[in-house]
Design an enzyme around this catalytic site. Structure first.
Site, PDB file in Angstrom:
ATOM      1  N   ASN A   1      53.055  36.497  22.722  1.00  0.00           N
ATOM      2  CA  ASN A   1      53.514  37.287  23.984  1.00  0.00           C
ATOM      3  C   ASN A   1      54.358  36.466  24.676  1.00  0.00           C
ATOM      4  O   ASN A   1      53.765  35.449  25.498  1.00  0.00           O
ATOM      5  CB  ASN A   1      52.613  37.956  24.667  1.00  0.00           C
ATOM      6  CG  ASN A   1      53.019  38.826  25.906  1.00  0.00           C
ATOM      7  OD1 ASN A   1      54.178  38.905  25.981  1.00  0.00           O
ATOM      8  ND2 ASN A   1      52.073  39.187  26.655  1.00  0.00           N
TER       9      ASN A   1
ATOM     10  N   HIS B   1      49.389  45.659  29.424  1.00  0.00           N
ATOM     11  CA  HIS B   1      49.255  44.348  29.725  1.00  0.00           C
ATOM     12  C   HIS B   1      48.641  44.234  30.947  1.00  0.00           C
ATOM     13  O   HIS B   1      49.192  44.885  31.917  1.00  0.00           O
ATOM     14  CB  HIS B   1      50.215  43.439  29.446  1.00  0.00           C
ATOM     15  CG  HIS B   1      49.976  42.043  29.355  1.00  0.00           C
ATOM     16  ND1 HIS B   1      49.694  40.974  30.417  1.00  0.00           N
ATOM     17  CD2 HIS B   1      49.703  41.226  28.373  1.00  0.00           C
ATOM     18  CE1 HIS B   1      49.420  39.954  30.174  1.00  0.00           C
ATOM     19  NE2 HIS B   1      49.329  39.832  28.985  1.00  0.00           N
TER      20      HIS B   1
ATOM     21  N   GLU C   1      41.491  40.945  26.954  1.00  0.00           N
ATOM     22  CA  GLU C   1      42.214  39.938  27.633  1.00  0.00           C
ATOM     23  C   GLU C   1      41.633  39.863  29.129  1.00  0.00           C
ATOM     24  O   GLU C   1      42.159  40.466  29.772  1.00  0.00           O
ATOM     25  CB  GLU C   1      43.543  39.998  27.799  1.00  0.00           C
ATOM     26  CG  GLU C   1      44.546  39.956  26.440  1.00  0.00           C
ATOM     27  CD  GLU C   1      45.679  39.600  26.648  1.00  0.00           C
ATOM     28  OE1 GLU C   1      46.237  38.537  26.021  1.00  0.00           O
ATOM     29  OE2 GLU C   1      46.576  40.212  27.270  1.00  0.00           O
TER      30      GLU C   1
HETATM   31  P1  13P Z   1      47.873  32.887  27.874  1.00  0.00           P
HETATM   32  O1  13P Z   1      47.644  32.608  26.400  1.00  0.00           O
HETATM   33  O2  13P Z   1      48.987  31.942  28.218  1.00  0.00           O
HETATM   34  O3  13P Z   1      46.627  32.503  28.645  1.00  0.00           O
HETATM   35  O4  13P Z   1      48.224  34.273  27.834  1.00  0.00           O
HETATM   36  C1  13P Z   1      47.475  35.221  27.256  1.00  0.00           C
HETATM   37  C2  13P Z   1      48.263  36.577  27.566  1.00  0.00           C
HETATM   38  O5  13P Z   1      48.381  37.306  28.413  1.00  0.00           O
HETATM   39  C3  13P Z   1      48.827  37.247  26.185  1.00  0.00           C
HETATM   40  O6  13P Z   1      49.289  38.462  26.456  1.00  0.00           O
END
Ligand code: 13P
Length: 253
Positions: free
Chosen positions: A9, A95, A167
């Site tokens: 992403n 997200h 996440e």
């Molecule tokens: P990071 O890998 O930069 O922590 O971001 C994770 C994320 O939000 C992917 O959608």
């Protein structure tokens, strides 16, 4: 049994010229190995270029968001049809940056998810708790709410291609990843909810990803866990070398 996913992403990073360089460097390492599904998720402006460049390479293309509407007076929005026309197969839905900064709520996320599954865009549904909720011992309750609200009214056939990404908000961009044990605990719990609602054949086949400060150095530790089927990567997906290295860590051929 479940094909692992490495999804990058890019968020609001890499303009067109930089995206071109990144993808050319990535392809200099070769095509995507067959044992991995690697998905590049750039900003909308880079999608047509990447679609051209990635043709026949095995890499897949995703979008970071989509409208729950088909077309019309929705300034600033992008529809499923626009995405499909240029070869986008996946879309991130819900997200945490959309939820917290742009105040997307569960009901909007539910509508987007419905639109995606109806139109054949494979959704990557993101769920995650804040540090406050985790410290209060309410992480699972929070995630359960997000999963159930997003899937409400969807039958088993509709969600065959659904991917869920866990996440935790506190792990995103912080350099402080969840421990593989904590991530596994939540991913297993999500799989159990899916099993309860939809049966074990779907739960066994659904890919559940971890996201939050994943990088080449730690991705293998997450992949060793039974219920973690890949990673949704932000910062570390921006450099071709790192993205390629993560794919190499995950491939199992
Ligand atoms: P990071 O890998 O930069 O922590 O971001 C994770 C994320 O939000 C992917 O959608």
């Amino acid at each position: 049994m479940r094909k692992p996913i490495v999804a990058g992403n890019w968020k609001m990073n890499l303009k067109l010229s930089q995206a071109k360089e990144m993808v050319e460097e990535l392809l200099s390492f070769g095509n995507c190995p067959e044992s991995v599904e690697a998905i590049l998720i750039p900003n909308y402006l880079c999608l047509p270029l990447l679609s051209e460049k990635l043709k026949g390479t095995g890499y897949e293309l995703g979008a970071q968001n989509m409208s729950s509407e088909d077309q019309g007076a929705f300034t600033g929005e992008i529809s499923w049809d626009m995405l499909k026309e240029i070869g986008v197969s996946y879309c991130i839905i819900g997200h945490s940056e959309r939820r917290t900064i742009y105040l997307e709520n569960n009901s909007q996320i539910e509508k987007k998810l419905k639109k995606a599954v109806e139109t054949g865009i494979k959704p990557i549904l993101c769920v995650g708790e804040s540090l406050e909720k985790r410290q209060a011992g309410e992480a699972k309750k929070r995630i359960e709410g997000q999963v159930h609200r997003a899937l409400v009214g969807l039958d088993k056939d509709a969600i065959q291609d659904l991917v869920i990404a866990y996440e935790p908000i506190w792990a995103i961009g912080s350099g402080q990843a969840a421990t593989p044990e904590d991530a596994e605990d939540m991913c297993r719990t999500i799989r159990e909810w899916v099993e309860k609602d939809y049966g074990s054949d779907l739960a066994d086949k659904m890919r559940i990803l971890y996201g939050g400060s994943v990088k080449p150095e730690n991705i293998a530790d997450f992949m060793k866990k039974e219920n973690i089927d890949g990673a949704l990567v932000g910062g570390a997906s921006l450099k071709a070398k790192d993205f390629h290295q993560m794919i190499e860590e995950v491939r199992n051929d």
